[in-house]
Design a protein around this motif. Structure first.
Motif, PDB file in Angstrom:
ATOM      1  N   TYR A  14       0.829  -1.191   0.000  1.00  0.00           N
ATOM      2  CA  TYR A  14       0.000   0.000   0.000  1.00  0.00           C
ATOM      3  C   TYR A  14       0.870   1.250   0.000  1.00  0.00           C
ATOM      4  O   TYR A  14       1.932   1.277   0.593  1.00  0.00           O
ATOM      5  CB  TYR A  14      -0.905   0.044   1.242  1.00  0.00           C
ATOM      6  CG  TYR A  14      -1.944  -1.041   1.291  1.00  0.00           C
ATOM      7  CD1 TYR A  14      -3.181  -0.864   0.683  1.00  0.00           C
ATOM      8  CD2 TYR A  14      -1.692  -2.240   1.955  1.00  0.00           C
ATOM      9  CE1 TYR A  14      -4.148  -1.857   0.735  1.00  0.00           C
ATOM     10  CE2 TYR A  14      -2.665  -3.237   2.011  1.00  0.00           C
ATOM     11  CZ  TYR A  14      -3.892  -3.039   1.404  1.00  0.00           C
ATOM     12  OH  TYR A  14      -4.836  -4.024   1.447  1.00  0.00           O
ATOM     13  N   ASP A  15       0.373   2.290  -0.645  1.00  0.00           N
ATOM     14  CA  ASP A  15       0.971   3.603  -0.537  1.00  0.00           C
ATOM     15  C   ASP A  15       0.391   4.235   0.723  1.00  0.00           C
ATOM     16  O   ASP A  15      -0.825   4.393   0.843  1.00  0.00           O
ATOM     17  CB  ASP A  15       0.615   4.437  -1.769  1.00  0.00           C
ATOM     18  CG  ASP A  15       1.248   5.819  -1.749  1.00  0.00           C
ATOM     19  OD1 ASP A  15       1.621   6.287  -0.653  1.00  0.00           O
ATOM     20  OD2 ASP A  15       1.366   6.430  -2.815  1.00  0.00           O
ATOM     21  N   VAL A  16       1.250   4.568   1.661  1.00  0.00           N
ATOM     22  CA  VAL A  16       0.792   5.072   2.954  1.00  0.00           C
ATOM     23  C   VAL A  16      -0.118   6.284   2.793  1.00  0.00           C
ATOM     24  O   VAL A  16      -1.058   6.478   3.564  1.00  0.00           O
ATOM     25  CB  VAL A  16       1.994   5.401   3.861  1.00  0.00           C
ATOM     26  CG1 VAL A  16       2.834   6.522   3.285  1.00  0.00           C
ATOM     27  CG2 VAL A  16       1.518   5.751   5.259  1.00  0.00           C
ATOM     28  N   THR A  17       0.135   7.087   1.777  1.00  0.00           N
ATOM     29  CA  THR A  17      -0.689   8.284   1.594  1.00  0.00           C
ATOM     30  C   THR A  17      -2.110   7.932   1.178  1.00  0.00           C
ATOM     31  O   THR A  17      -3.016   8.765   1.266  1.00  0.00           O
ATOM     32  CB  THR A  17      -0.070   9.210   0.537  1.00  0.00           C
ATOM     33  OG1 THR A  17       0.002   8.518  -0.727  1.00  0.00           O
ATOM     34  CG2 THR A  17       1.322   9.648   0.945  1.00  0.00           C
ATOM     35  N   GLU A  18      -2.336   6.698   0.754  1.00  0.00           N
ATOM     36  CA  GLU A  18      -3.658   6.291   0.295  1.00  0.00           C
ATOM     37  C   GLU A  18      -4.488   5.617   1.385  1.00  0.00           C
ATOM     38  O   GLU A  18      -5.700   5.445   1.235  1.00  0.00           O
ATOM     39  CB  GLU A  18      -3.533   5.332  -0.894  1.00  0.00           C
ATOM     40  CG  GLU A  18      -2.927   5.957  -2.140  1.00  0.00           C
ATOM     41  CD  GLU A  18      -2.796   4.961  -3.282  1.00  0.00           C
ATOM     42  OE1 GLU A  18      -3.050   3.765  -3.057  1.00  0.00           O
ATOM     43  OE2 GLU A  18      -2.453   5.386  -4.390  1.00  0.00           O
ATOM     44  N   VAL A  19      -3.840   5.212   2.477  1.00  0.00           N
ATOM     45  CA  VAL A  19      -4.577   4.468   3.509  1.00  0.00           C
ATOM     46  C   VAL A  19      -4.342   4.956   4.929  1.00  0.00           C
ATOM     47  O   VAL A  19      -5.066   4.526   5.843  1.00  0.00           O
ATOM     48  CB  VAL A  19      -4.237   2.956   3.447  1.00  0.00           C
ATOM     49  CG1 VAL A  19      -4.725   2.344   2.157  1.00  0.00           C
ATOM     50  CG2 VAL A  19      -2.743   2.711   3.653  1.00  0.00           C
ATOM     51  N   ALA A  20      -3.383   5.815   5.167  1.00  0.00           N
ATOM     52  CA  ALA A  20      -3.058   6.188   6.545  1.00  0.00           C
ATOM     53  C   ALA A  20      -2.745   7.670   6.687  1.00  0.00           C
ATOM     54  O   ALA A  20      -1.761   8.063   7.311  1.00  0.00           O
ATOM     55  CB  ALA A  20      -1.883   5.354   7.055  1.00  0.00           C
ATOM     56  N   SER A  21      -3.610   8.492   6.127  1.00  0.00           N
ATOM     57  CA  SER A  21      -3.440   9.933   6.235  1.00  0.00           C
ATOM     58  C   SER A  21      -4.809  10.598   6.198  1.00  0.00           C
ATOM     59  O   SER A  21      -5.770  10.036   5.655  1.00  0.00           O
ATOM     60  CB  SER A  21      -2.571  10.468   5.090  1.00  0.00           C
ATOM     61  OG  SER A  21      -3.268  10.374   3.856  1.00  0.00           O
ATOM     62  N   PRO A  22      -4.929  11.793   6.762  1.00  0.00           N
ATOM     63  CA  PRO A  22      -6.201  12.518   6.694  1.00  0.00           C
ATOM     64  C   PRO A  22      -6.641  12.761   5.253  1.00  0.00           C
ATOM     65  O   PRO A  22      -7.835  12.717   4.942  1.00  0.00           O
ATOM     66  CB  PRO A  22      -5.893  13.836   7.416  1.00  0.00           C
ATOM     67  CG  PRO A  22      -4.740  13.522   8.306  1.00  0.00           C
ATOM     68  CD  PRO A  22      -3.917  12.528   7.546  1.00  0.00           C
ATOM     69  N   HIS A  65      -0.428   5.385  19.112  1.00  0.00           N
ATOM     70  CA  HIS A  65      -0.939   5.564  17.751  1.00  0.00           C
ATOM     71  C   HIS A  65      -2.357   5.049  17.555  1.00  0.00           C
ATOM     72  O   HIS A  65      -2.782   4.804  16.426  1.00  0.00           O
ATOM     73  CB  HIS A  65       0.024   4.895  16.758  1.00  0.00           C
ATOM     74  CG  HIS A  65       1.382   5.519  16.769  1.00  0.00           C
ATOM     75  ND1 HIS A  65       2.540   4.821  16.462  1.00  0.00           N
ATOM     76  CD2 HIS A  65       1.780   6.786  17.068  1.00  0.00           C
ATOM     77  CE1 HIS A  65       3.578   5.635  16.564  1.00  0.00           C
ATOM     78  NE2 HIS A  65       3.144   6.825  16.933  1.00  0.00           N
ATOM     79  N   GLY A  66      -3.092   4.903  18.651  1.00  0.00           N
ATOM     80  CA  GLY A  66      -4.479   4.491  18.551  1.00  0.00           C
ATOM     81  C   GLY A  66      -4.671   3.002  18.743  1.00  0.00           C
ATOM     82  O   GLY A  66      -3.730   2.271  19.066  1.00  0.00           O
ATOM     83  N   GLU A  67      -5.911   2.553  18.526  1.00  0.00           N
ATOM     84  CA  GLU A  67      -6.258   1.155  18.745  1.00  0.00           C
ATOM     85  C   GLU A  67      -7.115   0.638  17.603  1.00  0.00           C
ATOM     86  O   GLU A  67      -8.140   1.228  17.252  1.00  0.00           O
ATOM     87  CB  GLU A  67      -7.006   1.003  20.071  1.00  0.00           C
ATOM     88  CG  GLU A  67      -6.163   1.407  21.280  1.00  0.00           C
ATOM     89  CD  GLU A  67      -6.930   1.272  22.584  1.00  0.00           C
ATOM     90  OE1 GLU A  67      -7.255   0.124  22.948  1.00  0.00           O
ATOM     91  OE2 GLU A  67      -7.201   2.303  23.218  1.00  0.00           O
ATOM     92  N   GLU A  76      -0.854  13.635  11.609  1.00  0.00           N
ATOM     93  CA  GLU A  76      -1.700  14.017  12.737  1.00  0.00           C
ATOM     94  C   GLU A  76      -0.892  14.095  14.026  1.00  0.00           C
ATOM     95  O   GLU A  76       0.136  13.432  14.168  1.00  0.00           O
ATOM     96  CB  GLU A  76      -2.848  13.007  12.913  1.00  0.00           C
ATOM     97  CG  GLU A  76      -3.859  13.026  11.774  1.00  0.00           C
ATOM     98  CD  GLU A  76      -5.032  12.097  12.029  1.00  0.00           C
ATOM     99  OE1 GLU A  76      -6.159  12.464  11.658  1.00  0.00           O
ATOM    100  OE2 GLU A  76      -4.826  11.004  12.602  1.00  0.00           O
ATOM    101  N   ALA A  77      -1.386  14.889  14.959  1.00  0.00           N
ATOM    102  CA  ALA A  77      -0.743  14.984  16.265  1.00  0.00           C
ATOM    103  C   ALA A  77      -0.951  13.688  17.042  1.00  0.00           C
ATOM    104  O   ALA A  77      -1.871  12.919  16.756  1.00  0.00           O
ATOM    105  CB  ALA A  77      -1.331  16.157  17.041  1.00  0.00           C
ATOM    106  N   VAL A  78      -0.067  13.448  18.008  1.00  0.00           N
ATOM    107  CA  VAL A  78      -0.165  12.265  18.871  1.00  0.00           C
ATOM    108  C   VAL A  78      -0.679  12.733  20.235  1.00  0.00           C
ATOM    109  O   VAL A  78       0.087  13.213  21.065  1.00  0.00           O
ATOM    110  CB  VAL A  78       1.198  11.569  19.017  1.00  0.00           C
ATOM    111  CG1 VAL A  78       1.076  10.327  19.890  1.00  0.00           C
ATOM    112  CG2 VAL A  78       1.755  11.202  17.644  1.00  0.00           C
TER     113      VAL A  78
END
Length: 224
Positions: free
Chosen positions: A31-39, A104-106, A148-150
């Protein structure tokens, strides 16, 4: 009671079969991280983002805590153990650890897109378009995405400053701001780094490197 802070990363869960992003053959190659893990990904294609995390959640349900997780949980018999993890899985909790802070969340949770304080446990395992919070807004994965902020950083800093010993296990220390936590460890506190490839970091202190995988390294850990 002596306090031990465990700072864990993807290598901690890799032995349970959790696919990592950065390891060879890991998620970065699929996966391209920008396609699945960004706002931006969420704004562009929320269905793809939800499908990605639904797949990861389904994989997690098939995995069990490994020996490393149970060894850390067992430390609670004699020590005050606080875990700060970069992992979004619940394997530490399922192994019996009672104090776990997820930076980083759950993965098993979702939250409101209009009110970050509204966090829900996903009972069915899947998040879908049309799943709304009590304020009528679409739910999103309860994950801290790139860019995103942590929110838990201040709490993590406070915890790591209180440790009488810090164990760093299964992390490459390449993800910031999480990796910067080690700069807040008191200079007199012993640090044990468990990883086959010992990551480099600037934290001062009494550093011991155990060049082994998580579970094997934790078996040889001395807490004296």
């Amino acid at each position: 009671m002596k306090s031990i802070v465990v700072f864990s990363g993807a290598g901690m869960s890799a032995e349970s079969g959790i696919m990592t992003f950065r390891d060879m053959g890991g998620l970065w190659e699929r996966y391209d991280v920008t396609e699945v893990a960004s706002p931006e990904a969420w704004e562009k294609n929320p269905q793809l983002v939800m499908d990605f995390y639904n797949q990861r959640r389904k994989q997690l349900l098939q995995c069990e805590p490994n020996k490393g997780h149970t060894l850390i949980a067992g430390l609670e018999k004699d020590y005050d153990v606080q875990i700060i993890t970069q992992n979004v899985d619940d394997l530490h909790e399922r192994a019996g650890s009672t104090k776990v802070l997820h930076l980083h969340g759950e993965l098993k949770k979702a939250r409101s897109t209009v009110d970050e304080s509204l966090v829900y446990t996903l009972k069915g395992g899947e998040l879908k378009l049309g799943d709304y919070c009590e304020k009528g807004s679409q739910l999103r994965p309860h994950i801290v995405w790139f860019g995103e902020a942590v929110p838990a950083m201040d709490q993590a800093i406070s915890l790591i400053q209180q440790g009488d010993m810090v164990v760093v296990v299964g992390t490459s220390l390449q993800v910031y701001p999480a990796a910067g936590l080690l700069n807040f460890i008191k200079k007199t506190v012993p640090i044990v780094v468990i990883d086959p490839d010992t990551p480099k970091f600037s934290a001062a202190g009494n550093i011991t490197a155990i060049r082994k995988k998580a579970s094997e390294g934790l078996q040889s850990l001395s807490t004296d």
